[in-house]
Write an enzyme that holds these catalytic residues in place. Structure first.
Site, mmCIF file in Angstrom:
data_model
loop_
_atom_site.group_PDB
_atom_site.id
_atom_site.type_symbol
_atom_site.label_atom_id
_atom_site.label_comp_id
_atom_site.label_asym_id
_atom_site.label_seq_id
_atom_site.Cartn_x
_atom_site.Cartn_y
_atom_site.Cartn_z
ATOM 1 C CE LYS B 75 -4.462 -2.269 -27.052
ATOM 2 N NZ LYS B 75 -3.074 -1.760 -26.968
ATOM 3 C CB SER B 150 -0.741 -4.233 -29.045
ATOM 4 O OG SER B 150 -1.003 -3.160 -28.154
ATOM 5 C CB SER B 174 0.786 -0.578 -28.469
ATOM 6 O OG SER B 174 1.494 -1.787 -28.468
#
Lengths: 96, 484
Positions: B75, B150, B174
């Site tokens: 990420k 997210s 997330s």
């Protein structure tokens, strides 16, 4: 029900160092008012005798010995600054 | 190669059936073909092939570990030396970290091959991946839908089999919500388990790194390698990381699963509720017992979270001042004007909204009414979990009340977006571990996530139960059409 008007948004934005103008403050005022409505649901619950919880861990911060562990990497860190010169971060003049 | 477990891949490489270089090329080529998903912000093909070549040397010399040569993606919230770390923001669009996050370093030391950085909601603030400066990510199951957020890019990449595994972070859901919406497995460990060093901060008392994978077994393998004490993170736990994979095969007979009635209310879509009931019956068939428990304050988790997380964010994000790194406005009148313009230009709308909420609830006159009030509720929510865990070993429910929604559907309504986290964010408030596993599909063929919550520090139980569920079902092996 509390509401936030455009002037209050301008004040909050100033505290948060976010540039705003009338149109932007108006726009955010609507959203922030509705979010505050959501947050006020908290008042439905009596918390009088409850101790606030700041963190999931009820432990104290660790201490460590006072010795040097990191090397100086000033040049590496300043290489990514928007404006640095001669080991200094450059900003607009604040003292005349 | 892209539908096999990490253990299978490692075995095949050890036998010389293919090399890490070939495996990495295979996934890089899948990533290139799936560009329309917009799952990646940066692809590091050359670097990946160098790491793969090094992994191949380790494999040939017999010094390979269980993850050596396995490709993965990070990420874009984890700092990577020499490779941009944008956090999905214009603020950090050109930011290249001088150091690696501890998670990045550990997985590199384990021999994993990093193929790039995944798209995400800006500063991890969002549940749909639409707030990214680099554009929305598409859900591989239905490209008109969001992948969740997210960690939407990481979830879409793993779901579409573009990478065997991805790192992710979870402040209010997330990892777990995008895992649910993309039909994969996502674990958020207990707070403090994974080092936050080099992970761009959103809300420091809630943020926790974790893993997105296709199975609990793969997630356990990678989590083991990235977790553990790190003196560079002051909240890192000085606790031995259990051998998560060693207990995966244990029977779940007599495990007691708590079912909070608050997680099975009217707000849950009927297809989701049905799939979760089926999953619970499946766990019962494996010998687990269920018991009803109460989490009476869970509905207050949303307002509580949306005080505390923005408050911490407003403080954390004050570091972006246009001086030391990040975006600086081109035109300004003086220093204050430079701060204000740099931040207003560099941060997107949702980030500015949360900074303003956080600033408001921390400001003089409102601090007790909002911030302290929310901290008190946080303790009540955490205490509810403690009481529930007196009667059960883990808690189960839906990860998200609904399945993947259309891109744009909740864009103009921050509150509707916030409600996505209703079952996940109380887990962050309490610091507990949680996992989401695919438990079927709704009438439109969109995945449904089963959420398992463990006691503090007990990732072992939820990984064990998730793995046993995946041994008895095949949902986790189902890939989206076109990516199988």
């Amino acid at each position: 029900m509390s509401s936030i008007n455009s002037e209050q948004v301008t004040h909050i934005a100033r505290l948060a160092r976010l540039k705003t103008d009338e149109e932007k403050s108006d726009y955010f005022a609507g959203h922030l008012t509705r979010i505050l409505d959501l947050l006020e649901q908290m008042n439905r619950i009596d918390t009088e005798s409850v101790e606030p919880m700041a963190h999931p861990q009820d432990v104290h911060l660790r201490l460590r010995g006072d010795h040097v562990t990191a090397e100086s990497r000033r040049e590496d860190y300043q290489a990514i600054a928007p404006l640095a010169d001669n080991g200094l971060y450059l900003v607009p003049r604040v003292i005349e | 190669m892209h539908n096999r477990s990490i253990r299978d891949l490692a075995r095949s490489m050890a036998r010389g059936e293919y090399s890490s270089t070939e495996l990495t090329r295979h996934f890089l080529s899948r990533m290139a073909d799936a560009g329309d998903l917009n799952a990646f912000i940066t692809v590091t093909g050359d670097q990946a092939l160098e790491q793969a070549a090094e992994a191949d040397r380790r494999i040939r010399s017999g010094s390979a570990g269980p993850l050596t040569g396995i490709p993965m993606v990070h990420k874009d919230i984890f700092c990577t030396a020499g490779v941009p770390t944008t956090c999905g923001s214009k603020m950090l669009a050109d930011f290249v970290s001088p150091y690696d996050a501890t998670v990045v370093r550990r997985l590199a030391e384990a021999g994993m091959v990093s193929m790039g950085k995944t798209n995400m909601d800006e500063f991890a603030m969002g549940s749909s991946n639409e707030s990214s400066h680099f554009g929305a990510v598409k859900n591989p199951w239905e490209t008109s839908r969001v992948p969740g957020g997210s960690s939407g890019g990481s979830a879409a990449a793993v779901a579409a089999r573009l990478s065997p595994v991805a790192t992710a972070t979870d402040t209010g859901g997330s990892i777990r919500q995008p895992a649910a919406l993309c039909g994969i497995t996502g674990i958020k460990p207990s707070y403090g388990r994974v080092s936050r060093y080099g992970m761009v901060a959103f809300a420091s008392s809630l943020d926790q790194g974790g893993v997105l994978a296709t199975s609990a077994e793969d997630a356990a393998l990678v989590l083991e390698a990235m977790a553990g004490f790190d003196e560079r993170d002051s909240t890192s736990l000085e606790q031995q990381v259990p051998d998560y994979t060693a207990t995966l095969e244990e029977s779940i007979r007599d495990k007691v699963i708590g079912l909070p009635k608050e997680f099975f209310g009217d707000g849950v879509e009927p297809d989701v509720a049905d799939a979760i009931q089926d999953a619970i019956r499946e766990l019962e068939a494996l010998g687990a017992r269920t018991v009803e428990v109460e989490l009476p304050n869970s509905e207050i988790g949303i307002p509580c979270y949306y005080v505390l997380a923005p408050a911490e964010a407003s403080s954390n994000l004050s570091r972006f001042d246009g001086v030391r790194y990040g975006h600086r406005a081109a035109q300004f009148e003086d220093l204050i004007d430079m701060y204000e313009r740099s931040r207003a230009e560099g941060f997107g709308e949702e980030v500015q909204r949360r900074i303003m909420i956080g600033t408001y609830v921390l400001s003089s006159g409102y601090y007790d009414a909002y911030y302290i009030k929310a901290q008190k509720l946080r303790r009540m929510i955490a205490d509810d979990f403690t009481r529930a865990f007196e009667r059960c070993d883990l808690i189960a429910g839906p990860t998200s009340p609904g399945t993947a929604f259309p891109i744009g559907a909740k864009n103009d309504d921050p509150i509707a977006m916030y409600l996505n986290d209703i079952f996940t964010n109380s887990v962050n408030l309490a610091g507990l571990p949680g996992i989401s596993v695919n438990a079927g599909f709704d009438r439109d063929g969109l995945p449904i996530g089963l959420h398992l919550i463990g006691r503090y520090l007990d990732e072992t139980t939820i990984l064990n139960v998730a793995h046993q569920f995946q041994q008895a079902t095949d949902w986790h092996n189902t890939a989206p059409g076109g990516y199988a």
